[in-house]
Design an enzyme around this catalytic site. Structure first.
Site, PDB file in Angstrom:
ATOM      1  CG  HIS A   1      18.682  -7.589 -15.339  1.00 54.70           C
ATOM      2  ND1 HIS A   1      17.932  -8.027 -15.281  1.00 54.70           N
ATOM      3  CD2 HIS A   1      18.188  -7.702 -17.186  1.00 54.70           C
ATOM      4  CE1 HIS A   1      17.783  -9.338 -16.180  1.00 54.70           C
ATOM      5  NE2 HIS A   1      18.316  -8.415 -17.601  1.00 54.70           N
TER       6      HIS A   1
ATOM      7  CD  GLU B   1      17.057 -11.665 -18.989  1.00 54.94           C
ATOM      8  OE1 GLU B   1      16.614 -10.990 -19.548  1.00 54.94           O
ATOM      9  OE2 GLU B   1      18.496 -11.586 -18.247  1.00 54.94           O
TER      10      GLU B   1
ATOM     11  CG  HIS C   1      15.890  -5.553 -20.351  1.00 57.75           C
ATOM     12  ND1 HIS C   1      14.966  -6.446 -20.466  1.00 57.75           N
ATOM     13  CD2 HIS C   1      17.213  -6.737 -20.352  1.00 57.75           C
ATOM     14  CE1 HIS C   1      14.586  -7.600 -19.808  1.00 57.75           C
ATOM     15  NE2 HIS C   1      16.364  -7.853 -20.147  1.00 57.75           N
ATOM     16  CD  GLU C   2      20.427  -5.286 -19.922  1.00 58.91           C
ATOM     17  OE1 GLU C   2      20.868  -5.494 -18.831  1.00 58.91           O
ATOM     18  OE2 GLU C   2      19.426  -5.027 -21.337  1.00 58.91           O
TER      19      GLU C   2
ATOM     20  CE1 TYR D   1      16.127 -10.947 -21.983  1.00 58.72           C
ATOM     21  CE2 TYR D   1      15.680 -13.263 -22.767  1.00 58.72           C
ATOM     22  CZ  TYR D   1      16.680 -12.221 -22.613  1.00 58.72           C
ATOM     23  OH  TYR D   1      17.600 -11.535 -22.520  1.00 58.72           O
TER      24      TYR D   1
ATOM     25  CG  MET E   1      26.352  -7.894 -19.355  1.00 59.08           C
ATOM     26  SD  MET E   1      24.953  -9.886 -18.746  1.00 59.08           S
ATOM     27  CE  MET E   1      24.937 -10.617 -17.416  1.00 59.08           C
ATOM     28  CD  GLU E   2      21.976  -8.732 -16.616  1.00 55.90           C
ATOM     29  OE1 GLU E   2      21.700  -8.618 -17.763  1.00 55.90           O
ATOM     30  OE2 GLU E   2      20.816  -9.901 -16.288  1.00 55.90           O
TER      31      GLU E   2
ATOM     32  CG  ASP F   1      26.264 -19.067 -24.107  1.00 53.65           C
ATOM     33  OD1 ASP F   1      25.482 -18.508 -23.603  1.00 53.65           O
ATOM     34  OD2 ASP F   1      27.269 -18.833 -24.578  1.00 53.65           O
TER      35      ASP F   1
HETATM   36  N1  BES Z   1      20.997 -10.362 -19.304  1.00 53.86           N
HETATM   37  C1  BES Z   1      20.423 -10.326 -20.481  1.00 53.86           C
HETATM   38  C2  BES Z   1      21.847 -10.436 -21.989  1.00 53.86           C
HETATM   39  C3  BES Z   1      21.484 -12.201 -21.926  1.00 53.86           C
HETATM   40  C4  BES Z   1      21.610 -13.189 -21.495  1.00 53.86           C
HETATM   41  C5  BES Z   1      23.334 -12.139 -21.769  1.00 53.86           C
HETATM   42  C6  BES Z   1      21.769 -14.094 -21.197  1.00 53.86           C
HETATM   43  C7  BES Z   1      24.422 -14.114 -21.835  1.00 53.86           C
HETATM   44  C8  BES Z   1      23.039 -14.744 -21.628  1.00 53.86           C
HETATM   45  C9  BES Z   1      20.346  -8.469 -21.164  1.00 53.86           C
HETATM   46  O1  BES Z   1      19.344  -8.351 -20.062  1.00 53.86           O
HETATM   47  C10 BES Z   1      18.918  -9.119 -22.100  1.00 53.86           C
HETATM   48  O2  BES Z   1      18.072  -9.402 -21.850  1.00 53.86           O
HETATM   49  N2  BES Z   1      19.457  -7.844 -23.594  1.00 53.86           N
HETATM   50  C11 BES Z   1      18.416  -8.188 -24.085  1.00 53.86           C
HETATM   51  C12 BES Z   1      18.055  -7.074 -24.150  1.00 53.86           C
HETATM   52  C13 BES Z   1      15.915  -6.728 -24.271  1.00 53.86           C
HETATM   53  C14 BES Z   1      15.527  -7.674 -24.019  1.00 53.86           C
HETATM   54  C15 BES Z   1      15.220  -5.037 -24.085  1.00 53.86           C
HETATM   55  C16 BES Z   1      19.316  -8.399 -25.270  1.00 53.86           C
HETATM   56  O3  BES Z   1      20.420  -8.283 -25.245  1.00 53.86           O
HETATM   57  O4  BES Z   1      18.258  -7.797 -26.504  1.00 53.86           O
HETATM   58 ZN    ZN Z   2      17.675  -9.282 -19.484  1.00 52.23          ZN
END
Ligand code: BES
Ligand code: ZN
Length: 605
Positions: free
Chosen positions: A310, A329, A306-307, A394, A281-282, A386
């Site tokens: 962001h 994303e 990835h983070e 993505y 989480m970024e 969610d």
């Molecule tokens: N910001 C997201 C995680 C997130 C998205 C939390 C929506 C709550 C709601 C984070 O940057 C993310 O995309 N994490 C991915 C990483 C992957 C794409 C490299 C994960 O958690 O798998």
């Molecule tokens: Zn992300």
């Protein structure tokens, strides 16, 4: 009070669109706007409650009238003005997704208001861990605010379109550290012995959307890995964490060379307890990362890339609301793969993209009954963000940007990207903002790539052609035949090739193939959980029972939803393992984060 549109009308279509631009927030454009806040929180591990006060300061003195704040599960004790005089308020009934609207009657001329309140032990942003749920002997608390959970921690205008700076004070047990995704401004211990407390102060000088508010409290230690990067973890994990994540400065420099200066000063990392529901989480200045990244060979550091990405795409230029989540994303996956390419070569970047495409196809299949959620621009009134979460924003977002890049040429596209980051720096953007920029900078490009089909159409445009390469084709051909790779070929495979192969294999596959794969390559024991889980899913769906103890172990030791979801789904799919899935969920549910618990509960119901 001022003349207000009656409540019934305000929920009418036109009004809500005009005044409330975010379907997941009560924030109203016609009302005062928060510019900054000051937050104090006393952390009570016994009661699992934060006892808090927050002062919201407006961009300008209020004209007088209502201020609607988002809340969820908050017990409001008092609302006052700057002089301490009580201010009337109404806490409206609970709405299923939004929570409770806190409507404050702000006096004319007020520059700020103050709310004293307590969080609920069930606050959706917070997970309270017992010592048994950590690596050590102390309790732990962490937050996860994205998408709309900040409101269970602070009453606020919980929309990414309202950026806010803040100062904060955490009051924690003195034997623990309190961290926030902000600049640390010092620690002061009060008292001594078992009841001693520590006051930790923070300041966030860069304005952030509320979903980037983040706290963690636990037995935490740190190691500097460069001048601006520090890794935090529980003591038992700090050595492994500092080694695995030691690449952060290299990644950051690579990102700066690609996207411009890093605007957040420090770039610290926190390795979370196993129940952390995401890969990363970024949170600005303090990225949260799952401990499952610690594979021992740095094979999973693209999640860190990835983070970090962001910090530009998402944290600098933020989606105005969850309907434009692909701007966060999709752009970040694009930026992540640019970083991976620069550091590991084009071929590895292409493998990651191919794997992403495989996951996208799986997401389309899973969303068969919800084609609306396969669009880039979504309509989410009445939908919990969610629940709308999938690989679509993505990977389809990534492919759309690649299509634009291919049609425009790399240089013009890079200039476009730079303009995007410059024009919306520390701002919030919509899909239309992006389309308008493209049309202005590169007239005709949108038409040439059929942007409308990409943005508002389901799945992929009919014109889409999958990228190919020799290396990829070899892996795909083998998987299409359902055959195990020959040892000479497999020796040269990177983790990405293994995953791609395992994801593309027929499910179920014959037991003989599973046996051969396990005997030759010992996949069950892989320390790379991406590979291990892809294998476990294939094996479970194929009824290859020797993997069940490992599946059980994974489900009991890691709460990352990306692993829980396919594993539980694979177990539920086969009649023979359906009861096992239920049994394991009953056993482990209390370990999981509330978001993960709900997700798995829905899967096995
Ligand atoms: N910001 C997201 C995680 C997130 C998205 C939390 C929506 C709550 C709601 C984070 O940057 C993310 O995309 N994490 C991915 C990483 C992957 C794409 C490299 C994960 O958690 O798998
Ligand atoms: Zn992300």
């Amino acid at each position: 009070m001022e003349s207000r549109t009656p409540p019934a009308l305000r929920f009418g279509v036109t009004w809500s669109i005009v005044a409330r631009p975010d379907p997941h927030s009560y924030a109203d454009d016609a009302q005062p706007r928060t510019r900054s806040f000051d937050w104090t929180a006393r952390v009570d591990f016994d009661a699992r409650v934060l006892t808090c006060a927050i002062t919201l300061t407006f961009t300008e003195p209020a004209a007088g009238g209502s201020l609607d704040l988002d809340t969820r599960g908050l017990a409001i004790d008092e609302v006052t003005d700057a002089s301490g005089a009580p201010v009337p308020y109404t806490l409206h009934p609970v709405e299923p997704i939004l929570g409770r609207r806190l409507e404050i009657a702000v006096p004319a001329g007020a520059a700020s208001i103050r709310v004293r309140y307590r969080t609920s032990p069930e606050a959706s942003a917070l997970q309270w861990l017992t010592p048994e749920q950590t690596l050590g002997a102390h309790p732990y608390l962490f937050s996860q605010c994205q998408a709309i959970h900040a409101r269970s921690m602070i009453p606020c205008q919980d929309t990414p379109s309202i950026r806010q700076t803040y100062t904060a004070t955490l009051d924690v047990p003195a034997e623990l550290r309190g961290l926030m995704a902000a600049a640390w401004r010092g620690r002061e211990v009060r008292g001594s012995g078992p009841g001693a407390r520590a006051i930790e102060r923070f300041e966030m000088p860069q304005p952030i959307p509320p979903y980037l508010l983040a706290v963690a409290v636990g037995d935490l230690v740190s190691r500097d890995v460069s001048e601006r990067c520090r890794v935090w973890a529980e003591p038992a994990q700090i050595d492994a964490a500092a080694w695995e994540l030691g690449v952060v400065e290299d990644q950051l420099r690579t990102a700066e060379a690609l996207f411009g200066p890093y605007d957040w000063e420090r770039c610290d990392l926190l390795v979370m307890p196993p129940s952390f529901p995401y890969g990363g989480m970024e949170n600005p200045r303090l990225t949260f990362l799952t401990p499952s990244l610690l594979a021992g060979d740095r094979s999973l550091v693209s999640v860190l890339a990835h983070e970090l990405a962001h910090s530009w795409t998402g944290n600098l230029v933020t989606n105005a609301n969850a309907e434009h989540f692909w701007l966060n994303e999709g752009f970040t996956v694009f930026a992540e793969r640019r970083i991976v390419e620069a550091l590991e070569g084009e071929e590895i970047g292409a493998l990651h993209a191919a794997l992403g495409y495989e996951r996208l196809k799986q997401a389309f299949a899973q969303l068969e009954d919800h084609p609306d959620l396969t669009r880039l621009r979504t309509h989410l009134a009445g939908v919990d963000p969610d629940e709308a979460f999938s690989a679509v924003p993505y990977e389809k977002g990534y492919l759309f940007l690649r299509a634009l890049e291919a049609a425009a040429g790399k240089e013009p596209f890079d200039a476009l990207l730079a303009a995007w980051l410059r024009d919306h720096r520390f701002g919030a953007a919509t899909t239309d903002d992006f389309l308008a920029l493209v049309e202005r900078a590169l007239p005709g490009l949108l038409g040439r790539v059929d942007a409308e089909a990409w943005v508002d159409g389901p799945a992929l445009p009919a014109t889409y052609r999958e990228p190919r390469s020799r290396r990829l084709d070899a892996v795909r051909e083998l998987a299409a035949k359902g055959a195990a790779p020959a040892p000479e070929a497999a020796k040269a495979w990177t983790p990405a090739e293994w995953q791609l192969y395992l994801e593309a294999m027929p499910k179920p596959s014959p037991l003989s193939v599973c046996r051969e794969l396990e005997e030759r390559y010992a996949l069950t024991g892989s320390k790379n959980l991406e590979i291990a889980v892809s294998w476990l899913v294939l094996a479970c769906e194929s009824g290859y029972e020797p993997v069940l103890p490992r599946a059980r172990e994974v489900l009991g030791s890691i709460g990352r939803m990306k692993y829980l979801k396919p594993l539980y789904r694979a177990l539920v799919k086969r009649a023979e393992t359906r009861d096992l899935a239920r049994e394991l969920f009953a056993l482990y549910r209390d370990r999981y984060h509330p978001i993960a618990r709900d997700m798995v509960g829905g899967l096995i119901a």
